[in-house]
Structures are given as C-alpha cells and as structure tokens.
Design a protein around this motif. Structure first.
Motif, PDB file in Angstrom:
ATOM      1  N   ILE A  61       0.802  -1.309   0.039  1.00 20.50           N
ATOM      2  CA  ILE A  61       0.074  -0.138   0.075  1.00 20.50           C
ATOM      3  C   ILE A  61       0.797   1.208   0.077  1.00 20.50           C
ATOM      4  N   ALA A  62       0.647   1.978  -0.960  1.00 20.53           N
ATOM      5  CA  ALA A  62       1.406   3.275  -1.157  1.00 20.53           C
ATOM      6  C   ALA A  62       1.277   4.426   0.023  1.00 20.53           C
ATOM      7  N   ALA A  63       1.976   5.082   0.215  1.00 20.86           N
ATOM      8  CA  ALA A  63       1.888   6.398   1.093  1.00 20.86           C
ATOM      9  C   ALA A  63       1.022   7.145   0.941  1.00 20.86           C
ATOM     10  N   GLY A  64       0.389   7.800   1.643  1.00 19.79           N
ATOM     11  CA  GLY A  64      -0.933   8.800   1.642  1.00 19.79           C
ATOM     12  C   GLY A  64      -2.225   8.078   1.962  1.00 19.79           C
ATOM     13  N   PHE A  65      -2.011   6.671   1.669  1.00 21.04           N
ATOM     14  CA  PHE A  65      -3.641   6.134   2.240  1.00 21.04           C
ATOM     15  C   PHE A  65      -3.707   5.924   3.631  1.00 21.04           C
ATOM     16  N   ASP A  66      -2.450   5.602   4.303  1.00 14.39           N
ATOM     17  CA  ASP A  66      -2.830   5.363   5.718  1.00 14.39           C
ATOM     18  C   ASP A  66      -1.734   6.354   6.283  1.00 14.39           C
ATOM     19  N   LYS A  67      -2.257   7.790   6.328  1.00 16.85           N
ATOM     20  CA  LYS A  67      -1.582   8.746   6.584  1.00 16.85           C
ATOM     21  C   LYS A  67      -0.883   8.631   8.172  1.00 16.85           C
ATOM     22  N   ARG A  68      -1.510   8.234   9.213  1.00 23.68           N
ATOM     23  CA  ARG A  68      -1.219   8.080  10.459  1.00 23.68           C
ATOM     24  C   ARG A  68      -0.900   6.735  11.022  1.00 23.68           C
ATOM     25  N   GLY A  86       2.413   7.163   6.396  1.00 22.59           N
ATOM     26  CA  GLY A  86       2.795   8.634   6.243  1.00 22.59           C
ATOM     27  C   GLY A  86       2.250   9.245   5.018  1.00 22.59           C
ATOM     28  N   THR A  87       2.738  10.278   4.636  1.00 21.23           N
ATOM     29  CA  THR A  87       4.042  10.915   4.658  1.00 21.23           C
ATOM     30  C   THR A  87       3.914  11.505   6.372  1.00 21.23           C
ATOM     31  N   LEU A  88       4.876  11.524   7.002  1.00 24.47           N
ATOM     32  CA  LEU A  88       4.931  12.125   8.246  1.00 24.47           C
ATOM     33  C   LEU A  88       6.021  13.354   8.140  1.00 24.47           C
ATOM     34  N   VAL A 112       7.925   3.395   6.463  1.00 25.59           N
ATOM     35  CA  VAL A 112       7.358   4.918   7.131  1.00 25.59           C
ATOM     36  C   VAL A 112       7.995   5.878   6.385  1.00 25.59           C
ATOM     37  N   ASN A 113       7.088   6.582   5.742  1.00 29.03           N
ATOM     38  CA  ASN A 113       7.405   7.585   4.741  1.00 29.03           C
ATOM     39  C   ASN A 113       7.465   8.984   5.579  1.00 29.03           C
ATOM     40  N   ILE A 114       8.743   9.343   5.435  1.00 24.57           N
ATOM     41  CA  ILE A 114       8.911  10.938   6.311  1.00 24.57           C
ATOM     42  C   ILE A 114       9.361  11.853   5.097  1.00 24.57           C
ATOM     43  N   VAL A 190      13.883   5.886  -1.472  1.00 23.63           N
ATOM     44  CA  VAL A 190      13.887   7.091  -1.657  1.00 23.63           C
ATOM     45  C   VAL A 190      12.823   7.177  -2.979  1.00 23.63           C
ATOM     46  N   LYS A 191      11.772   8.132  -2.549  1.00 23.57           N
ATOM     47  CA  LYS A 191      10.584   8.382  -3.460  1.00 23.57           C
ATOM     48  C   LYS A 191      10.686   9.325  -4.257  1.00 23.57           C
ATOM     49  N   VAL A 192      10.821   9.235  -5.674  1.00 21.24           N
ATOM     50  CA  VAL A 192      11.028  10.401  -6.646  1.00 21.24           C
ATOM     51  C   VAL A 192       9.651  10.135  -7.588  1.00 21.24           C
ATOM     52  N   GLY A 264       2.027   3.783  -9.016  1.00 25.92           N
ATOM     53  CA  GLY A 264       1.240   4.719 -10.067  1.00 25.92           C
ATOM     54  C   GLY A 264       0.462   3.732 -11.119  1.00 25.92           C
ATOM     55  N   GLY A 265      -1.043   4.004 -10.801  1.00 26.97           N
ATOM     56  CA  GLY A 265      -1.657   3.289 -12.149  1.00 26.97           C
ATOM     57  C   GLY A 265      -1.784   1.738 -12.090  1.00 26.97           C
ATOM     58  N   ILE A 266      -1.310   1.130 -10.704  1.00 30.59           N
ATOM     59  CA  ILE A 266      -1.530  -0.279 -10.714  1.00 30.59           C
ATOM     60  C   ILE A 266      -2.913  -0.712  -9.928  1.00 30.59           C
ATOM     61  N   LEU A 285      -0.027   0.256  -4.322  1.00 32.75           N
ATOM     62  CA  LEU A 285      -1.295   0.772  -4.890  1.00 32.75           C
ATOM     63  C   LEU A 285      -1.609   1.510  -4.080  1.00 32.75           C
ATOM     64  N   HIS A 286      -2.557   2.571  -4.684  1.00 35.50           N
ATOM     65  CA  HIS A 286      -3.069   3.565  -3.837  1.00 35.50           C
ATOM     66  C   HIS A 286      -4.543   3.756  -4.120  1.00 35.50           C
ATOM     67  N   ASP A 287      -4.729   4.469  -5.529  1.00 33.55           N
ATOM     68  CA  ASP A 287      -6.228   4.781  -5.795  1.00 33.55           C
ATOM     69  C   ASP A 287      -6.960   3.185  -6.158  1.00 33.55           C
ATOM     70  N   ALA A 288      -6.217   2.256  -6.335  1.00 33.48           N
ATOM     71  CA  ALA A 288      -7.050   1.047  -6.595  1.00 33.48           C
ATOM     72  C   ALA A 288      -7.891   0.587  -5.219  1.00 33.48           C
TER      73      ALA A 288
HETATM   74  C1  LIG Z   1      -4.973  11.528  -1.885  1.00 33.16           C
HETATM   75  C2  LIG Z   1      -3.438  11.048  -2.009  1.00 33.16           C
HETATM   76  C3  LIG Z   1      -2.652  11.484  -0.977  1.00 33.16           C
HETATM   77  C4  LIG Z   1      -1.268  10.941  -1.163  1.00 33.16           C
HETATM   78  N1  LIG Z   1      -0.505  11.300   0.004  1.00 33.16           N
HETATM   79  C5  LIG Z   1       0.948  10.958  -0.203  1.00 33.16           C
HETATM   80  C6  LIG Z   1       1.735  10.988   0.683  1.00 33.16           C
HETATM   81  O1  LIG Z   1       1.457  11.639   1.913  1.00 33.16           O
HETATM   82  N2  LIG Z   1       3.147  10.707   0.630  1.00 33.16           N
HETATM   83  C7  LIG Z   1       3.548  10.116  -0.587  1.00 33.16           C
HETATM   84  O2  LIG Z   1       4.650   9.743  -0.705  1.00 33.16           O
HETATM   85  N3  LIG Z   1       2.736   9.945  -1.798  1.00 33.16           N
HETATM   86  C8  LIG Z   1       1.479  10.295  -1.408  1.00 33.16           C
HETATM   87  N4  LIG Z   1       0.463  10.083  -2.660  1.00 33.16           N
HETATM   88  C9  LIG Z   1       1.108   9.302  -3.588  1.00 33.16           C
HETATM   89  C10 LIG Z   1       0.839   7.767  -3.501  1.00 33.16           C
HETATM   90  O3  LIG Z   1       1.733   7.659  -2.740  1.00 33.16           O
HETATM   91  C11 LIG Z   1       0.882   7.466  -5.027  1.00 33.16           C
HETATM   92  O4  LIG Z   1       2.360   7.596  -5.318  1.00 33.16           O
HETATM   93  C12 LIG Z   1       0.005   7.788  -6.162  1.00 33.16           C
HETATM   94  O5  LIG Z   1      -1.060   7.978  -5.566  1.00 33.16           O
HETATM   95  C13 LIG Z   1       0.154   6.812  -7.285  1.00 33.16           C
HETATM   96  O6  LIG Z   1      -0.317   5.913  -6.922  1.00 33.16           O
HETATM   97  P1  LIG Z   1      -1.948   5.079  -7.622  1.00 33.16           P
HETATM   98  O7  LIG Z   1      -1.792   5.584  -9.121  1.00 33.16           O
HETATM   99  O8  LIG Z   1      -1.989   3.689  -7.233  1.00 33.16           O
HETATM  100  O9  LIG Z   1      -2.907   5.992  -6.849  1.00 33.16           O
HETATM  101  C14 LIG Z   1      -0.711  10.329  -2.278  1.00 33.16           C
HETATM  102  C15 LIG Z   1      -1.752  10.238  -3.419  1.00 33.16           C
HETATM  103  C16 LIG Z   1      -2.936  10.597  -3.356  1.00 33.16           C
HETATM  104  C17 LIG Z   1      -4.066  10.181  -4.081  1.00 33.16           C
END
Ligand SMILES: Cc1cc2nc3c(=O)[nH]c(=O)nc-3n(C[C@H](O)[C@H](O)[C@H](O)COP(=O)(O)O)c2cc1C
Length: 328
Positions: A61-68, A86-88, A112-114, A190-192, A264-266, A285-288
C-alpha cells in the motif's frame, strides 16, 4: 453497491470518498484479523527479498492511504505484503511514535514515509528529514524519504543540486550512526516522481545508486489532483505500456544496483505482472484501494492463482534484491 457509492463520492466530494474507502479498509482488516488471526497471503507469489527484508509478497500500500498509521501492519490481513504509512512531517512523526507500541512482530512489512514540513524552505530540509529519521527509526522496517511533495520536489531543481547532495549524504551518515547505536539496520528507500510523459530520468536516480541507498520508489504519476478521470485513464493499455517503459528504462540504468518499487496506475493482476516483468521488485497501490475496495490485493492474488494472467506464479521474475550492495 459500496463501489458505486465511493465512485460517485470521488466525483463530487473526493476527500469524503477517500475517508470512506479508508474506513472500510480499516474495518475489513480488523474483522479479517480478528476472525483468522493471521495475514491473508495465498501462495500466489513467492516471498520477495529486497532491502535485506523478506516481503511476504510484492504487493504494497503506497504512502498517503494510511497517513497516520491507523491500519499499519494489519494491511497483511487484506493480502498486502507491505504498507507504507505517512508521509509524516517531523511533528507528525513525534505524534506517531508516541501513539504506537514497539515494533510489532506480525503482519505486513511496515515502511514509514517521512517528509519535510510545507513551511520549511529547501535549505533547511535536512533538519526536517533527520528529525523524522531519528523519530521513526525504532518503529519502521524501512524508511521512505519522500521527495515527491511539492516542497520536496523543489530540491530536485538543478539550482538546488548542492542542497540535495548534502541532504542525501547526511541521510546515509545518520543511517550509519543510528545503526551503530541501535544495533539494527533500517533500509532507506527514496521516493521520486517520474511523470509518465517525461523522457529524461532525473539526475538523482544515479546518485541514489552511487550513495548506496536501499531502494528507489518510482512514482510514475502526474501528482495531485488524483481525479477519477485519471484512474479511468490508467485502465488504458497505452498508459500502462508507457509506465512499464519507464520502469524498463530505469531498470536498465540502475542495472540491479537499486531495487525498484513501482507505484502509479496499478490496480489489477495484469498491471502488477507488467511492472514486475519490466524490472520492478515490488509494487505499491493507492487509488485502486479506493476504487476497487479493500480486497483488491486478494483479487490480484486470486487472478494469479487461477492462471488468468500471464506471468503469474511460475514466470513472474521474483528477484532477490538483497546483496552486499544493499548494505552501507
Ligand atoms: C490523496 C492522496 C494522498 C497522497 N499522499 C501521499 C503522501 O502523503 N506521501 C507520498 O509519498 N505519496 C502520497 N500520495 C501518492 C501515492 O503514494 C502514489 O504515489 C500515487 O497515488 C500513485 O499511485 P496510484 O496510481 O496507485 O494512486 C498520495 C496520493 C493521493 C491520491
């Protein structure tokens, strides 16, 4: 039914749609954990060795889904081998650590994403990242350095080359110091962001390999806002092909010196197979999770078990990305 509700909300009130999707995932993970008392890892994928860690499967699960970190390691109950919380920012990191018990033994791998505070100017970024690193060191299996946020992305501008270099060197130095003090090596990824349309790979990619970071999280996405139209666009074969091409180029440049975590896009078994075949070691994955619901990882694994996608089980090249080079 729930899926239609979330999709409708994502059109009209995205923040509410995301909150609802997260609440559902949290509830599903809790219930599954309580009933089964274990992770949901069917034998679709072999465990993956990366960064010196054993991931139960390549799905994260990518960062941003479970921020805390409210879902945390229980993501394993949803079939994920890894979760990145995170990101924290430094302030969030202190609050997170205060609210969490010591490192749990079970569940998925926990990254943990900082990041830096939005109000921090680039020359002071180093302070924010080092504070975050020290705060979460004891909790994380790996730590992700977020260079994707709008503020952090400023560090990638050619005019800030020296600031970025000093930051990367300081992070590696601090990693060595914390390893000596704690007796535990915590890998740094490192996330780029690599926008899908861009041709050039950012300079930082080669530096990360040279400085012996432990992984590159390659975010192939256009950044905010993540709209429902973008999620629909990602289902097109052309978008998927372009993302896989980016991963393939990255893999060629890195030549095995740095494992790639593709994000991204998975959202489907085919997408996962494509990224792994292109050279990624792990995927996120995030949006999926928002649009397909909390059982998306299990659906991907089931598709693999049934052999409905090429490359499942037998032929997906699950690589061992742990080697002497993964160490400082
Ligand atoms: C609402 C939202 C919040 C996000 N917050 C973070 C974040 O806090 N830190 C981070 O590294 N990426 C964050 N992202 C980016 C995701 O981790 C991911 O790189 C991006 O959504 C692409 O993946 P997806 O196509 O599966 O959604 C966020 C994305 C979304 C949509």
């Amino acid at each position: 039914m729930f899926r239609y509700l979330v999709t409708a909300l994502m059109h009209r009130r995205p923040p509410l749609g995301r909150r609802l999707a997260f609440a559902r995932a949290r509830l599903a993970a809790r219930a599954s954990w309580r009933w089964t008392g274990r992770e949901a890892f069917p034998a679709t994928f072999a465990p993956v060795q990366a960064m010196g860690l054993t991931f139960p499967n390549p799905l994260g699960i990518a960062a941003g889904f479970d921020k805390r970190g409210q879902l945390g390691r229980r993501a394993g109950a949803l079939g994920f081998g890894c979760i990145e919380v995170g990101t924290l920012t430094p302030r969030d990191a202190a609050a997170y650590v205060a609210s969490k018990p010591a490192r749990g033994a079970t569940g998925s791998i926990l990254g943990v994403n900082i990041g830096m505070s939005p109000e921090t100017a680039p020359p002071y970024a180093q302070h924010d990242y080092l504070v975050g690193l020290r705060a979460v060191w004891g909790q994380a299996d790996y730590i992700a350095i977020n260079l994707c946020s709008p503020r952090a992305a400023e560090l990638l501008h050619p005019s800030r080359r020296e600031i970025l270099e000093a930051l990367l060197v300081a992070l590696k130095r601090e990693q060595r110091a914390l390893t000596a003090v704690s007796g535990r090596y915590v890998p740094l990824a490192v996330k780029v962001r690599l926008p899908p349309g861009a041709v050039e790979l950012p300079e930082v990619v080669a530096r990360l390999a040279a400085l012996r970071f432990d992984a590159l999280i390659a975010a192939i996405d256009g950044g905010p806002p993540a709209t429902s139209q973008r999620y629909a666009d990602w289902q097109a074969a052309e978008w998927q092909r372009r993302a896989c091409d980016r991963i393939e180029r990255l893999a060629a440049v890195l030549a095995g010196r740095l494992p790639i975590i593709a994000v991204g896009g998975i959202g489907s078994a085919q997408h996962v197979a494509g990224r792994l075949r292109a050279g990624a070691t792990l995927v996120q994955l995030h949006d999926a999770l928002v649009y397909e619901g909390p059982w998306v990882a299990l659906a991907i694994q089931r598709a693999g078990t049934r052999g409905t996608w090429p490359g499942a089980c037998a032929t997906v090249p699950l690589r061992d990305a742990t080697g002497p080079d993964a160490r400082p």
